[in-house]
Design an enzyme around this catalytic site. Sequence first.
Site, short mmCIF file in Angstrom:
data_model
loop_
_atom_site.label_atom_id
_atom_site.label_comp_id
_atom_site.label_asym_id
_atom_site.label_seq_id
_atom_site.Cartn_x
_atom_site.Cartn_y
_atom_site.Cartn_z
CG ASP A 11 -1.96 -1.16 1.09
OD1 ASP A 11 -2.36 -1.49 -0.03
OD2 ASP A 11 -2.35 -1.73 2.13
CG ASP A 60 -7.04 -6.40 -3.55
OD1 ASP A 60 -8.18 -6.73 -3.91
OD2 ASP A 60 -6.80 -5.86 -2.46
CE LYS A 62 -11.14 -5.08 -2.62
NZ LYS A 62 -9.74 -4.62 -2.70
CG HIS A 64 -18.80 -4.83 -9.39
ND1 HIS A 64 -19.29 -4.31 -8.22
CD2 HIS A 64 -19.88 -5.26 -10.08
CE1 HIS A 64 -20.61 -4.41 -8.19
NE2 HIS A 64 -20.98 -4.98 -9.33
CB THR A 118 -14.31 -4.83 6.74
OG1 THR A 118 -13.26 -4.27 5.97
CG2 THR A 118 -14.06 -6.28 6.99
NE ARG A 179 -2.38 -4.17 12.30
CZ ARG A 179 -2.69 -4.20 11.00
NH1 ARG A 179 -2.62 -5.32 10.32
NH2 ARG A 179 -3.03 -3.10 10.37
CD GLN A 188 -7.53 -3.96 9.16
OE1 GLN A 188 -8.74 -4.17 9.22
NE2 GLN A 188 -6.84 -4.08 8.03
NE ARG A 209 -2.21 -0.12 8.12
CZ ARG A 209 -3.44 0.29 8.43
NH1 ARG A 209 -3.64 1.52 8.83
NH2 ARG A 209 -4.45 -0.54 8.31
O1 C5P Z 1 -1.97 -2.53 6.87
P1 C5P Z 1 -2.98 -3.62 6.98
O2 C5P Z 1 -2.41 -4.94 7.44
O3 C5P Z 1 -4.19 -3.22 7.78
O4 C5P Z 1 -3.43 -3.83 5.47
C1 C5P Z 1 -4.40 -4.73 5.12
C2 C5P Z 1 -4.60 -4.78 3.63
O5 C5P Z 1 -5.75 -5.59 3.42
C3 C5P Z 1 -4.85 -3.45 2.95
O6 C5P Z 1 -4.33 -3.54 1.61
C4 C5P Z 1 -6.34 -3.36 2.90
O7 C5P Z 1 -6.83 -2.63 1.82
C5 C5P Z 1 -6.73 -4.82 2.75
N1 C5P Z 1 -8.06 -5.18 3.26
C6 C5P Z 1 -8.46 -4.94 4.56
N2 C5P Z 1 -9.70 -5.29 4.98
C7 C5P Z 1 -10.54 -5.87 4.13
C8 C5P Z 1 -10.18 -6.13 2.83
C9 C5P Z 1 -8.90 -5.76 2.43
O8 C5P Z 1 -7.68 -4.42 5.35
N3 C5P Z 1 -11.73 -6.24 4.57
#
Ligand code: C5P
Length: 232
Positions: A11, A60, A62, A64, A118, A179, A188, A209
Amino acid sequence: MKKSKILVALDYSSEQAAMQLVEKLKPELCRLKVGKELFTRCGPSMVKNIVAADFDVFLDLKFHYIPNTVAKACEAAAELGVWMLNVHSLGGEAMMQAARKTLAYENAPLLIAVTLLTSSGEKELKALGIEQTPAQFVRRLATMAKNAGLDGVVCSAQEAPLLKQQCGDDFLLVTPGIRPENTASDDQNRVMTPQQAITNGSDYLVIGRPVTQAEDPVRILSEINTQIGLVS
Ligand code: C5P
């Protein structure tokens, strides 16, 4: 060769920033996820570069749209050499079938679907006139993806046990919101450790992250790989 179950979310807003991380990594340590921001900024050449460096890439985007256009977009993505790509299940079964038909050859990229984002909960579903709970709706969309012949879905690790039960062990579950112990949850809401997610039935973990902002990304990745093992 056995490979990592970790998909690192690249990202970043520039190719240079993304490559600074990629150059520290090795394909044995992780696979890479390219999302809408990086792709929109850097385009297919960035994807081709990391594929050429031997990384498995999950594109990724998506998709549609109408079935024919989605099928053509999947064909274009496959030509970049990506390992996995996705469509949005809300595009419907005919759209997913069209994507599957295009990617039905040997060694085609894995084709998965996003279920409910989400950012959408009960309130957002109601506003769309959908009376099901998010869990019921996710189950419905995952079943539709399975019936269309897709290889799996993106979902939360909380939903994983239910979806494995519903769609079978071979149906791949790709889960963000991961995490490792003692790391910040950032924005999150519901997080799980890598080990919990695997125990719940996740096949691949999307991690952003905790790796991209780590002082030593290689060390974090090695630790998680040791905890959760590799996949063929
Ligand atoms: O930094 P982090 O671990 O939160 O990143 C999670 C990745 O997963 C990001 O690219 C985010 O867009 C993606 N993602 C998410 N939640 C979802 C679907 C995708 O965090 N429900």
